[in-house]
Write a protein that holds these residues in place. Structure first.
Motif, short mmCIF file in Angstrom:
data_model
loop_
_atom_site.label_atom_id
_atom_site.label_comp_id
_atom_site.label_asym_id
_atom_site.label_seq_id
_atom_site.Cartn_x
_atom_site.Cartn_y
_atom_site.Cartn_z
N TRP A 130 -40.11 -32.04 48.78
CA TRP A 130 -41.35 -32.11 48.01
C TRP A 130 -42.06 -30.76 47.98
O TRP A 130 -41.72 -29.85 48.73
CB TRP A 130 -42.27 -33.19 48.56
N SER A 131 -43.04 -30.69 47.08
CA SER A 131 -43.88 -29.49 47.00
C SER A 131 -45.26 -29.89 46.48
O SER A 131 -45.47 -30.99 45.98
CB SER A 131 -43.26 -28.43 46.08
N TYR A 132 -46.17 -28.94 46.62
CA TYR A 132 -47.51 -29.05 46.04
C TYR A 132 -47.60 -27.96 44.99
O TYR A 132 -47.64 -26.78 45.32
CB TYR A 132 -48.59 -28.87 47.11
N ASN A 133 -47.60 -28.33 43.73
CA ASN A 133 -47.56 -27.35 42.66
C ASN A 133 -48.94 -26.95 42.16
O ASN A 133 -49.06 -25.97 41.43
CB ASN A 133 -46.68 -27.83 41.53
N GLU A 134 -49.96 -27.70 42.55
CA GLU A 134 -51.34 -27.36 42.19
C GLU A 134 -52.28 -27.68 43.35
O GLU A 134 -53.22 -28.46 43.20
CB GLU A 134 -51.76 -28.11 40.93
N PRO A 135 -52.03 -27.08 44.52
CA PRO A 135 -52.88 -27.39 45.68
C PRO A 135 -54.27 -26.77 45.54
O PRO A 135 -54.44 -25.81 44.78
CB PRO A 135 -52.12 -26.76 46.84
N PRO A 136 -55.25 -27.28 46.27
CA PRO A 136 -56.57 -26.64 46.27
C PRO A 136 -56.49 -25.25 46.90
O PRO A 136 -55.50 -24.90 47.56
CB PRO A 136 -57.44 -27.59 47.09
N LYS A 137 -57.54 -24.48 46.71
CA LYS A 137 -57.58 -23.08 47.15
C LYS A 137 -57.15 -22.89 48.61
O LYS A 137 -56.43 -21.95 48.93
CB LYS A 137 -58.97 -22.52 46.93
N GLU A 138 -57.57 -23.77 49.50
CA GLU A 138 -57.25 -23.62 50.93
C GLU A 138 -55.75 -23.66 51.21
O GLU A 138 -55.30 -23.21 52.26
CB GLU A 138 -57.91 -24.73 51.76
N TYR A 139 -54.98 -24.21 50.28
CA TYR A 139 -53.54 -24.38 50.49
C TYR A 139 -52.70 -23.67 49.43
O TYR A 139 -51.52 -23.94 49.28
CB TYR A 139 -53.20 -25.87 50.56
N GLU A 140 -53.31 -22.73 48.71
CA GLU A 140 -52.60 -22.00 47.66
C GLU A 140 -51.35 -21.29 48.15
O GLU A 140 -50.41 -21.08 47.39
CB GLU A 140 -53.53 -20.97 47.00
N ALA A 141 -51.33 -20.91 49.41
CA ALA A 141 -50.19 -20.17 49.96
C ALA A 141 -48.88 -20.93 49.79
O ALA A 141 -47.82 -20.32 49.61
CB ALA A 141 -50.42 -19.85 51.43
N ILE A 142 -48.93 -22.27 49.82
CA ILE A 142 -47.68 -23.05 49.74
C ILE A 142 -47.41 -23.57 48.33
O ILE A 142 -46.49 -24.37 48.13
CB ILE A 142 -47.65 -24.21 50.76
N LYS A 143 -48.17 -23.12 47.36
CA LYS A 143 -47.96 -23.55 45.97
C LYS A 143 -46.51 -23.29 45.56
O LYS A 143 -46.02 -22.17 45.63
CB LYS A 143 -48.90 -22.81 45.04
N GLY A 144 -45.80 -24.37 45.17
CA GLY A 144 -44.42 -24.25 44.73
C GLY A 144 -43.39 -24.09 45.84
O GLY A 144 -42.20 -24.10 45.58
N TYR A 145 -43.83 -23.96 47.08
CA TYR A 145 -42.89 -23.89 48.20
C TYR A 145 -42.34 -25.29 48.46
O TYR A 145 -43.00 -26.28 48.17
CB TYR A 145 -43.58 -23.36 49.45
N LEU A 146 -41.16 -25.36 49.03
CA LEU A 146 -40.47 -26.64 49.23
C LEU A 146 -40.45 -27.06 50.69
O LEU A 146 -40.19 -26.23 51.58
CB LEU A 146 -39.04 -26.56 48.71
N ALA A 147 -40.69 -28.34 50.93
CA ALA A 147 -40.58 -28.93 52.26
C ALA A 147 -39.45 -29.97 52.22
O ALA A 147 -39.27 -30.66 51.23
CB ALA A 147 -41.89 -29.58 52.68
N PHE A 148 -38.72 -30.07 53.32
CA PHE A 148 -37.58 -30.97 53.42
C PHE A 148 -37.79 -31.95 54.57
O PHE A 148 -38.15 -31.53 55.68
CB PHE A 148 -36.30 -30.19 53.73
N PHE A 149 -37.53 -33.22 54.33
CA PHE A 149 -37.40 -34.17 55.43
C PHE A 149 -36.16 -33.75 56.24
O PHE A 149 -35.33 -32.99 55.75
CB PHE A 149 -37.22 -35.60 54.92
N CYS A 150 -36.00 -34.28 57.44
CA CYS A 150 -34.90 -33.88 58.32
C CYS A 150 -33.51 -34.31 57.86
O CYS A 150 -32.53 -33.78 58.34
CB CYS A 150 -35.13 -34.42 59.73
#
Length: 173
Positions: free
Chosen positions: A105-125
């Motif tokens: 999953w990713s956050y493609n439009e996060p609020p300002k506090e989380y802009e650093a991870i915009k478009g970055y991908l996270a994986f379940f195990c």
């Protein structure tokens, strides 16, 4: 440097992680293998992690570090801090008949506090194997929040049945 900067030599208790969560760069080497093939490789300093009370760290890697194509799925959820969640499907590196959905999953439009991870991908195990600094990670209780548990993480973690109270996602996977 944050108080949460982790070292493999020191134990970190998830009960001391903040809420609301913080996102910061991590100097850990992240790898994901599937059917023995390296499908993501992120050197130290390129990834972020999210630290939140009672949750194992969630790692976010640049999409450019993933070696297989992704496609979005129709699943959508909303995180109270990071906003709308986009989910992905990925085809196995060895069989076009095996596709895994909604485990990335990713956050493609996060609020300002989380802009650093915009478009970055996270994986379940899983179904792949995930590694932090060469250590294979474990899923948190019930594989619910998608964090990665390493030997330096301890403490009571949230999950569908943590503290005897069901907290599962009613939409399922």
């Amino acid at each position: 440097m944050s108080n949460y900067n982790m070292s493999a030599m020191r134990k970190h208790n998830v009960t001391t992680f903040p809420r609301p969560p913080i996102v910061e760069r991590t100097n850990r080497h992240l790898q994901i293998k599937w059917h023995g093939q390296l499908i993501a490789d992120c050197p130290p300093g390129e990834a972020y992690w999210c630290l939140e009370t009672h949750q194992a760290p969630t790692y976010y890697i640049p999409a450019s570090r993933v070696r297989l194509p992704l496609s979005t799925t129709p699943r959508s959820t909303f995180d109270e801090f990071r906003g709308a969640v986009t989910y992905y499907a990925m085809m196995s590196p060895i069989s076009a008949a095996e596709t895994v959905s909604n485990r990335i999953w990713s956050y493609n439009e996060p609020p300002k506090e989380y802009e650093a991870i915009k478009g970055y991908l996270a994986f379940f195990c899983g179904p792949w194997e995930c590694f932090v600094d060469g250590e294979r990670v474990q899923a948190p209780p019930q594989d619910f929040y998608g964090g990665w548990v390493t030997s330096d993480i301890e403490g009571l973690m949230k999950g569908p049945h943590s503290w005897g109270v069901p907290t599962w996602d009613p939409s399922g996977f």
